[in-house]
Design a protein around this motif. Structure first.
Motif, PDB file in Angstrom:
ATOM      1  N   LEU A 133       0.834  -1.211   0.000  1.00 28.47           N
ATOM      2  CA  LEU A 133       0.000   0.000   0.000  1.00 28.47           C
ATOM      3  C   LEU A 133       0.864   1.255   0.000  1.00 28.47           C
ATOM      4  O   LEU A 133       0.427   2.312   0.428  1.00 28.47           O
ATOM      5  CB  LEU A 133      -0.917   0.006   1.233  1.00 28.47           C
ATOM      6  N   SER A 134       2.102   1.134  -0.474  1.00 24.50           N
ATOM      7  CA  SER A 134       3.010   2.278  -0.360  1.00 24.50           C
ATOM      8  C   SER A 134       3.363   2.858  -1.723  1.00 24.50           C
ATOM      9  O   SER A 134       4.380   3.503  -1.874  1.00 24.50           O
ATOM     10  CB  SER A 134       4.279   1.839   0.361  1.00 24.50           C
ATOM     11  N   GLY A 135       2.536   2.618  -2.725  1.00 25.08           N
ATOM     12  CA  GLY A 135       2.847   3.078  -4.072  1.00 25.08           C
ATOM     13  C   GLY A 135       2.711   4.579  -4.241  1.00 25.08           C
ATOM     14  O   GLY A 135       2.327   5.297  -3.312  1.00 25.08           O
ATOM     15  N   ASN A 136       3.027   5.042  -5.439  1.00 25.83           N
ATOM     16  CA  ASN A 136       2.965   6.473  -5.716  1.00 25.83           C
ATOM     17  C   ASN A 136       1.544   7.006  -5.664  1.00 25.83           C
ATOM     18  O   ASN A 136       1.347   8.212  -5.562  1.00 25.83           O
ATOM     19  CB  ASN A 136       3.555   6.758  -7.105  1.00 25.83           C
ATOM     20  N   GLN A 137       0.560   6.133  -5.806  1.00 30.82           N
ATOM     21  CA  GLN A 137      -0.834   6.589  -5.718  1.00 30.82           C
ATOM     22  C   GLN A 137      -1.542   5.947  -4.530  1.00 30.82           C
ATOM     23  O   GLN A 137      -2.753   5.713  -4.568  1.00 30.82           O
ATOM     24  CB  GLN A 137      -1.568   6.305  -7.043  1.00 30.82           C
ATOM     25  N   SER A 138      -0.792   5.666  -3.494  1.00 31.00           N
ATOM     26  CA  SER A 138      -1.384   5.064  -2.303  1.00 31.00           C
ATOM     27  C   SER A 138      -2.444   5.980  -1.711  1.00 31.00           C
ATOM     28  O   SER A 138      -2.231   7.187  -1.583  1.00 31.00           O
ATOM     29  CB  SER A 138      -0.294   4.814  -1.267  1.00 31.00           C
ATOM     30  N   THR A 139      -3.586   5.395  -1.313  1.00 21.92           N
ATOM     31  CA  THR A 139      -4.591   6.200  -0.622  1.00 21.92           C
ATOM     32  C   THR A 139      -4.350   6.166   0.881  1.00 21.92           C
ATOM     33  O   THR A 139      -5.053   6.827   1.631  1.00 21.92           O
ATOM     34  CB  THR A 139      -6.016   5.685  -0.923  1.00 21.92           C
ATOM     35  N   ALA A 145      -7.386  13.877   1.914  1.00 21.36           N
ATOM     36  CA  ALA A 145      -7.110  12.452   1.765  1.00 21.36           C
ATOM     37  C   ALA A 145      -7.065  11.761   3.121  1.00 21.36           C
ATOM     38  O   ALA A 145      -7.487  10.621   3.273  1.00 21.36           O
ATOM     39  CB  ALA A 145      -5.795  12.246   1.019  1.00 21.36           C
ATOM     40  N   GLN A 199     -10.499  11.061   4.349  1.00 23.82           N
ATOM     41  CA  GLN A 199     -11.085   9.954   3.588  1.00 23.82           C
ATOM     42  C   GLN A 199     -10.509   8.616   4.050  1.00 23.82           C
ATOM     43  O   GLN A 199     -11.242   7.634   4.201  1.00 23.82           O
ATOM     44  CB  GLN A 199     -10.838  10.183   2.090  1.00 23.82           C
ATOM     45  N   TRP A 200      -9.206   8.576   4.301  1.00 23.88           N
ATOM     46  CA  TRP A 200      -8.602   7.316   4.752  1.00 23.88           C
ATOM     47  C   TRP A 200      -9.082   6.969   6.164  1.00 23.88           C
ATOM     48  O   TRP A 200      -9.404   5.810   6.444  1.00 23.88           O
ATOM     49  CB  TRP A 200      -7.077   7.398   4.714  1.00 23.88           C
ATOM     50  N   PHE A 225     -12.398   5.590   5.963  1.00 25.69           N
ATOM     51  CA  PHE A 225     -12.316   4.230   5.417  1.00 25.69           C
ATOM     52  C   PHE A 225     -11.947   3.245   6.521  1.00 25.69           C
ATOM     53  O   PHE A 225     -12.518   2.168   6.627  1.00 25.69           O
ATOM     54  CB  PHE A 225     -11.286   4.186   4.281  1.00 25.69           C
ATOM     55  N   TRP A 261      -7.980  12.879 -10.020  1.00 25.93           N
ATOM     56  CA  TRP A 261      -7.669  12.077  -8.839  1.00 25.93           C
ATOM     57  C   TRP A 261      -6.194  12.182  -8.483  1.00 25.93           C
ATOM     58  O   TRP A 261      -5.334  11.840  -9.297  1.00 25.93           O
ATOM     59  CB  TRP A 261      -8.042  10.605  -9.125  1.00 25.93           C
ATOM     60  N   PRO A 311      -4.485  10.571  -5.487  1.00 23.01           N
ATOM     61  CA  PRO A 311      -4.816   9.740  -4.328  1.00 23.01           C
ATOM     62  C   PRO A 311      -4.210  10.209  -3.011  1.00 23.01           C
ATOM     63  O   PRO A 311      -4.863  10.147  -1.973  1.00 23.01           O
ATOM     64  CB  PRO A 311      -4.277   8.371  -4.722  1.00 23.01           C
ATOM     65  N   ALA A 352      -6.273  13.922  -2.443  1.00 23.95           N
ATOM     66  CA  ALA A 352      -7.738  13.976  -2.382  1.00 23.95           C
ATOM     67  C   ALA A 352      -8.350  12.915  -3.280  1.00 23.95           C
ATOM     68  O   ALA A 352      -7.787  12.583  -4.326  1.00 23.95           O
ATOM     69  CB  ALA A 352      -8.244  15.351  -2.812  1.00 23.95           C
ATOM     70  N   GLY A 353      -9.485  12.418  -2.851  1.00 28.60           N
ATOM     71  CA  GLY A 353     -10.248  11.498  -3.695  1.00 28.60           C
ATOM     72  C   GLY A 353     -10.743  12.214  -4.931  1.00 28.60           C
ATOM     73  O   GLY A 353     -10.663  13.427  -5.038  1.00 28.60           O
ATOM     74  N   PRO A 412     -17.365   9.787   1.398  1.00 23.10           N
ATOM     75  CA  PRO A 412     -16.037  10.392   1.246  1.00 23.10           C
ATOM     76  C   PRO A 412     -14.945   9.345   1.038  1.00 23.10           C
ATOM     77  O   PRO A 412     -14.009   9.568   0.266  1.00 23.10           O
ATOM     78  CB  PRO A 412     -15.844  11.141   2.568  1.00 23.10           C
ATOM     79  N   ALA A 413     -15.053   8.197   1.707  1.00 26.14           N
ATOM     80  CA  ALA A 413     -14.077   7.137   1.476  1.00 26.14           C
ATOM     81  C   ALA A 413     -14.240   6.593   0.061  1.00 26.14           C
ATOM     82  O   ALA A 413     -13.260   6.236  -0.606  1.00 26.14           O
ATOM     83  CB  ALA A 413     -14.263   6.016   2.501  1.00 26.14           C
ATOM     84  N   ALA A 456     -14.859   8.246  -2.477  1.00 21.77           N
ATOM     85  CA  ALA A 456     -14.207   9.136  -3.436  1.00 21.77           C
ATOM     86  C   ALA A 456     -12.827   8.590  -3.812  1.00 21.77           C
ATOM     87  O   ALA A 456     -12.342   8.812  -4.923  1.00 21.77           O
ATOM     88  CB  ALA A 456     -14.075  10.543  -2.861  1.00 21.77           C
ATOM     89  N   GLN A 457     -12.178   7.884  -2.888  1.00 15.69           N
ATOM     90  CA  GLN A 457     -10.907   7.249  -3.230  1.00 15.69           C
ATOM     91  C   GLN A 457     -11.127   5.918  -3.955  1.00 15.69           C
ATOM     92  O   GLN A 457     -10.348   5.548  -4.819  1.00 15.69           O
ATOM     93  CB  GLN A 457     -10.082   6.985  -1.957  1.00 15.69           C
ATOM     94  N   GLN A 458     -12.193   5.173  -3.592  1.00 10.29           N
ATOM     95  CA  GLN A 458     -12.354   3.820  -4.129  1.00 10.29           C
ATOM     96  C   GLN A 458     -13.074   3.773  -5.464  1.00 10.29           C
ATOM     97  O   GLN A 458     -12.850   2.862  -6.261  1.00 10.29           O
ATOM     98  CB  GLN A 458     -13.123   2.959  -3.114  1.00 10.29           C
ATOM     99  N   LEU A 507      -6.706   0.245  -3.241  1.00  9.61           N
ATOM    100  CA  LEU A 507      -6.288   1.166  -2.174  1.00  9.61           C
ATOM    101  C   LEU A 507      -4.922   1.761  -2.484  1.00  9.61           C
ATOM    102  O   LEU A 507      -4.564   2.823  -1.984  1.00  9.61           O
ATOM    103  CB  LEU A 507      -6.234   0.426  -0.838  1.00  9.61           C
ATOM    104  N   ASN A 508      -4.164   1.076  -3.314  1.00  6.62           N
ATOM    105  CA  ASN A 508      -2.851   1.585  -3.711  1.00  6.62           C
ATOM    106  C   ASN A 508      -2.969   2.446  -4.972  1.00  6.62           C
ATOM    107  O   ASN A 508      -1.962   2.740  -5.625  1.00  6.62           O
ATOM    108  CB  ASN A 508      -1.893   0.416  -3.929  1.00  6.62           C
ATOM    109  N   GLY A 509      -4.211   2.799  -5.344  1.00 11.60           N
ATOM    110  CA  GLY A 509      -4.402   3.828  -6.359  1.00 11.60           C
ATOM    111  C   GLY A 509      -4.494   3.352  -7.793  1.00 11.60           C
ATOM    112  O   GLY A 509      -4.364   4.148  -8.716  1.00 11.60           O
ATOM    113  N   MET A 550       4.588   1.911  -9.770  1.00 13.24           N
ATOM    114  CA  MET A 550       3.437   2.285  -8.966  1.00 13.24           C
ATOM    115  C   MET A 550       3.167   1.316  -7.819  1.00 13.24           C
ATOM    116  O   MET A 550       2.236   1.515  -7.049  1.00 13.24           O
ATOM    117  CB  MET A 550       2.189   2.378  -9.853  1.00 13.24           C
ATOM    118  N   GLY A 551       3.937   0.257  -7.736  1.00 13.98           N
ATOM    119  CA  GLY A 551       3.691  -0.733  -6.676  1.00 13.98           C
ATOM    120  C   GLY A 551       2.557  -1.684  -7.004  1.00 13.98           C
ATOM    121  O   GLY A 551       1.987  -2.306  -6.115  1.00 13.98           O
TER     122      GLY A 551
END
Lengths: 431, 668
Positions: free
Chosen positions: A38-44, A52, A55-56, A59, A202, A204, A207-208, B399-400, B402-404, B470-472, B484-485
């Motif tokens: 979960l540590s990528g460049n677009q990690s939420t 963000a 939002q997390w 979640f 987006w 991540p 902000a969502g 709101p969560a 919005a990311q998913q 979750l990792n985008g 990007m993982g």
């Protein structure tokens, strides 16, 4: 009473071994921990701003509640499956259990418990719907506004309050493409527009997403807590090259941001032999203070850049060593001759087109082709040589290199490697 | 023209009414062979045709999925082009929803509902045949574009490539000028006709053709869920029908419902689409909840826990399902109040869904759980559906979400619901009812093996996708970069998908083997509870020698413990029926098939209306309009002749030894 007739054959040892073996092959061929990365460049999860983070955190509330439900209900289900399993032939054919039809108190109790658990999610949900919607009242005076416009398949960014002088004497907002530079610590309100289909904006870690809807004035807000380099991407299917419609957000300290802005507002940089002889210009045009590294851990396939993207981006702001004024001048001529000017603008030089990204400072961007390719000489060369390879269906290929002839496309122009080299040298001189 | 005295289909009595009939094509009477299948009105044959076609498309959709997973196996892959990728994910979604899960459910509606309500066929047998063939027409229209990849002169621009959700304005002529979108629009429209017609048929069948004593609250839960689903279809499909007409007019006749340049509002498409699209989710999952509610009691060997609550929660889901459509649109800028309202409604719908899970567990509690293959798939359903349901609750926190939204997290969520849920239940149902309709058992060992491969493969494919999201990682993306993982998660998911494919192949290969070589079975191999197990396997054309009288829920279970009482009733029924002229059966007919062919010709040409008709490189007609009118005219003519043909029908007589004889004409 009828009997369930059927032989009850368990799996043989060989079958179990086969299944276990298959599982091991699967597990060993990828690093399992990285599957759940979960540590990528677009990690939420590795959030870098309050939107963000809200939002997390919300979640995670849902994760706690749902995990609790899963464990409790799952435990009861697992217990029932084990406890009430028929263990032998005679068990299977024993008299059926009593014909119980239900219990209203159990039902009502469970419904009440479900509702209670949902209320735990509902309260922070309602709070965050209002919080994430728009810049909080007390920060509104401090907020800055940008306009992001989705195009198939790139992003245009405008700074409505930062006006630049046009060659004709008029003024217009500052325009950049695919890299949004903002000050850290200040709320940014992004107006979302599109000129064609629906896109979605987006970032991540900040902000969502909110969609860029035609005929609809959508917006979102974010704030970067610290300076940093952030990855963003279009999140609504928008046609053939949707997957490669990416962008970056670069957050700078307010002082650095002011310097960046000043440089951006100046007309395009013109490289002449006289300029190159002038030692002053050899130094960086933008002086950056020492800055904290982007705290986000970026996994990287291009280590040189990803090791410290913000620093790498800062390096891009300096004119390159060993610029060739003649080659650059040739490139500038080609830029006009090969019809690039009809879609791209280079403010102060040639070009008035607006259907492609503004290229006034393209050499100072860390990526090209909407966040797809690192902005090196080789990659820009490859991109100019065959844009359709990297971004299928793009308008530079269909409409620029090739033009419509009835129902078919016919080549408009071609470029050889020398010409492309000159063009790349010119574009990279635009810092 | 001929005049006959009409027989009432209900009572077999002569009526005073006189009917005029006219038959251009005489009613076929073949019981075997191609003609018998093309003209069949037997709900069991129609069900098998639905099932066969659906499984074919299920495999095609699966191959599309494997191509998608292969492309995403490694970053920056070039296995397939971006354009083909768009076609594949569009057709994977469209196929799995409209051409696999929905018709598989339709297959079970056909196979089971008439028998579970104690009837001899559906209320409108010829209309049932019409639904089937119209569905085939829709399937052809959706897939005809693939031909473009192999025969360049059929230039339809490939298969549809705008996503199964077809968001405007991407569907506009400016952005997808080729014909693929026109075929998509008409294909879905035609499938909608098929579904509405079929649903009306099932609603009337369930309400009007129930056996004596079969009150609504004694209906098997599957039939209840089918009834709710049918109402959902009838109420939800008009929304998409309207939206599709709007797109068709925008593309072909210059309207601007969604055309931005003309002031159109693309957001309108999303509201109309999801007003259909969200009930559609429950259209897919309610029948599977029905299968599971039949299978669990059979193998736990006790009745369903909380029958009325399970039924009412199904109805509640149907109602609330119409009030949550905008949770698919949380990122479209709904504003705070609408977002809050739809978030709360979405949480509310979790309650009746949870109630069902509690009652299934209650059914297991205190039972004697016999672990057979259908039971394993049904238990797998509960576990996987719980996972998918809970990640659904996570999405209700707007709101969560919005990311998913539009990330791989959503892909993980709805595949847990639609594979772990709907498909597991369908695989359970296929295994459970296969002996009933083919008279042969599926081997337990191979069934269990396929279950475990599918179970492991499914989780290996979709569990990592929660983390990818979750990792985008956004969905509907043809490729991704290597920094990007997402590399390991995608590789793992692709391995899982191959395993899942292997499991599905095993499952269906064993089914084919069992069809020819499986061990023969009697009426009731599982010691089950509902009426279909009271009749021979496979059932005779007339289903019941005597219509049963129902005294309780789980009518067959009651019959097993009250044999004498039921035998007496049945003897009385047979006698009464014979005095009315025997068992009344519907006649086969050509017209439903002809009407569907007319619709095919009409819709196929309507899709390419503005293009000239060419033959051997020569332009023959300036547009397809004359051909489209011809096709639709053919359909109207077939419907008219269908009406003139009259209700028809014949009678069966069963003697004391069980020998069946057939008679036509007047009876007394």
């Amino acid at each position: 009473m009828t009997r369930i007739r059927f032989d009850h054959r368990p799996f043989s040892r060989a079958t179990r071994a086969l299944v276990a073996g298959l599982g091991l092959v699967l597990l060993s061929s990828c690093k399992l921990a990285d599957v759940f990365d979960l540590s990528g460049n677009q990690s939420t999860m590795l959030t870098a701003g309050p939107v963000a983070k809200a939002q997390w955190d919300l979640f995670m509330v849902t994760v706690y509640v749902c995990t609790f439900i899963f464990i409790v209900v799952g435990a009861i289900l697992a217990y029932a499956q084990v406890k009430f399993r028929a263990r032998s032939e005679s068990d299977e054919h024993a008299e059926p259990p009593p014909e119980a039809h239900g219990n209203p108190f159990v039902e009502i109790g469970l419904i009440a418990a479900s509702v209670a658990l949902l209320v735990i999610i509902a309260i922070p949900t309602l709070r965050d719907i209002w919080y994430t919607h728009d810049v909080p009242e007390d920060e509104k005076g401090n907020a800055m506004e940008v306009v992001a416009t989705g195009n198939q398949w790139w992003f245009k960014f405008e700074y409505p309050s930062e006006l630049v002088k046009l060659p004709n004497g008029g003024e217009a907002p500052l325009v950049t493409g695919n890299e949004l530079v903002v000050p850290a610590g200040i709320p940014v309100r992004v107006q979302l527009r599109t000129i064609d289909v629906i896109h979605s904006f987006w970032i991540p870690k900040l902000a969502g997403k909110v969609d860029m809807m035609p005929n609809r004035a959508n917006f979102l807000w974010f704030k970067a807590d610290q300076p940093g380099y952030f990855y963003g991407q279009c999140a609504e299917f928008c046609g053939e090259s949707h997957a490669i419609m990416r962008f970056r957000v670069i957050a700078l300290s307010p002082r650095d941001y002011a310097q960046w802005l000043e440089n951006q507002k100046a007309p395009a940089r013109t490289v002449t032999p006289a300029l190159l002889a002038d030692a002053v210009d050899r130094s960086a045009r933008v002086q950056f203070a020492a800055m904290k590294r982007n705290p986000g851990e970026a996994l990287s396939a291009s280590p040189a850049f990803d090791a410290d993207p913000l620093n790498a981006w800062r390096e891009m702001q300096h004119p390159e060593v060993g610029e060739n004024a003649q080659l650059i001048a040739t490139g500038r001529q080609l830029f006009a001759a090969k019809t690039c000017v009809s879609c791209h603008s280079i403010r102060g030089h040639e070009g008035i087109g607006i259907s492609g990204p503004d290229l006034t400072r393209v050499g100072a961007r860390s990526t090209i082709a909407a966040g797809v390719l690192e902005n090196t000489h080789e990659r820009m060369h490859a991109w100019i040589k065959d844009p359709n390879h990297f971004k299928p269906g793009n308008k530079m290929w269909f409409g620029g290199y090739n033009v419509k002839d009835g129902d078919n496309w016919k080549p408009n122009f071609t470029m050889n490697d020398q010409e492309i080299d000159a063009l790349v040298a010119y574009l990279h001189s635009l810092k | 023209m001929a005049e006959v005295i009409a027989q009432s289909g209900f009572t077999g009595k002569q009526t005073a009414r006189r009917a005029t009939t006219f038959a251009l094509f005489p009613r076929p009477t073949a019981k075997t062979g191609l003609v018998s299948w093309l003209t069949t009105v037997d709900h069991k044959k129609i069900g098998m045709l639905y099932g066969g076609f659906a499984i074919l498309f299920f495999l095609i959709g699966g191959i599309e999925a494997l191509m998608i997973r292969t492309q995403l196996m490694v970053p920056n892959n070039r296995f397939i082009s971006a354009q083909l990728y768009s076609e594949l994910f569009t057709m994977h979604g469209t196929t799995m929803i409209f051409l696999a899960v929905m018709p598989l459910n339709a297959a079970f509606f056909n196979l089971l509902i008439p028998i579970q309500v104690g009837a001899r066929d559906v209320a409108f047998p010829r209309l049932n045949s019409f639904s089937l063939w119209v569905w085939v027409v829709g399937a052809i229209l959706l897939n005809v574009g693939w031909i473009s990849h192999f025969v360049p002169s059929w230039n339809f621009g490939g298969a549809p490539d705008v996503g199964w959700f077809g968001y405007a304005p991407l569907t506009s002529k400016s952005f997808t000028p080729d014909l693929s979108t026109d075929f998509w629009v008409l294909g879905i429209q035609v499938l909608g006709i098929s579904s509405i017609v079929a649903s009306l048929n099932f609603i009337v069948t369930i309400i009007n053709l129930r056996a004596p004593g079969l009150t609504m609250m004694r209906l098997p839960v599957f039939t209840w869920m089918a009834l709710v689903t049918s109402f959902l279809l009838v109420l939800a499909l008009p929304a998409i029908a309207i939206a599709l007409v709007m797109v068709m007019f925008d593309r072909n006749f210059g309207t601007n419902f969604f055309e931005v340049s003309g002031g159109g509002q693309p957001i309108l498409w999303q509201h109309l689409f999801w007003v259909f699209g969200h009930p559609e989710v429950y259209i897919l999952i309610l029948p599977p909840m029905g299968y599971v509610s039949e299978i669990l009691p059979t193998f736990a060997r006790k009745p369903l826990f909380g029958y009325p609550i399970v039924v009412f929660s199904g109805i509640a889901i149907g109602f609330i399902g119409f009030g949550v459509w905008s949770h698919h649109m949380f990122t479209t800028g709904l504003g705070t109040v609408a977002t809050a309202a739809f978030a709360l409604a979405t949480m509310a719908i979790a309650v009746p869904t949870g109630v069902k899970v509690f009652n299934w567990i209650g059914t297991l509690w205190g039972g004697r759980i016999v672990t057979r293959v259908p039971m394993m798939f049904a238990l797998g359903f509960i576990w996987m559906f719980m996972m998918g349901g809970l990640s659904g609750i996570m999405h209700s926190a707007a709101p969560a979400d919005a990311q998913q939204q539009d990330s791989y997290f959503v892909i993980a969520h709805f595949h847990y619901v639609l594979i772990g849920g709907a498909t597991f239940a369908l695989l359970a149902a296929i295994h459970f009812w296969f002996p009933k309709f083919f008279g042969r058992m599926v081997p337990e060992f191979w069934g269990k093996l396929s279950f475990w491969i599918i179970f492991v493969g499914f989780n290996a494919t979709f569990f990592p996708m929660h983390f990818l999201g979750l990792n985008g990682m956004p969905r509907r993306t043809w490729t991704y970069d290597s920094n990007m993982g997402w590399n390991e998660g995608n590789l793992f998911a692709t391995y899982g998908a191959y395993l899942l494919g292997l499991g599905m192949f095993t499952y269906f290969a064993v089914l084919v083997w069992s069809f020819f070589k499986g061990e023969k079975c009697g009426n009731d191999p599982w010691d089950a509870r509902t009426l279909e197990w009271s009749i021979p396997s496979p059932p005779p054309e007339h289903n019941f020698a005597a219509i049963p009288t129902v005294h309780a829920r789980d009518a067959w279970w009651y019959e097993k413990t009250h044999k004498e009482e039921i035998a007496q009733e049945k003897a009385a029924h047979i006698k009464a029926e014979e005095s009315h002229g025997g068992i009344h059966m519907p006649d086969q007919s050509w017209y439903p098939l002809f009407a569907a062919i007319g619709l095919l010709v009409g819709a196929y040409n309507l899709a390419q209306l503005h293009y000239p008709v060419t033959m051997f490189g020569q332009q023959v007609l300036a547009s397809h309009l004359p051909l489209a009118i011809t096709g639709l005219g053919l359909m109207v003519a077939a419907c008219y002749l269908w009406a003139l043909e009259g209700p028809g029908g014949y009678h069966l007589h069963i003697d004391a030894e069980g020998k069946v004889t057939e008679s036509r004409g007047d009876h007394h």
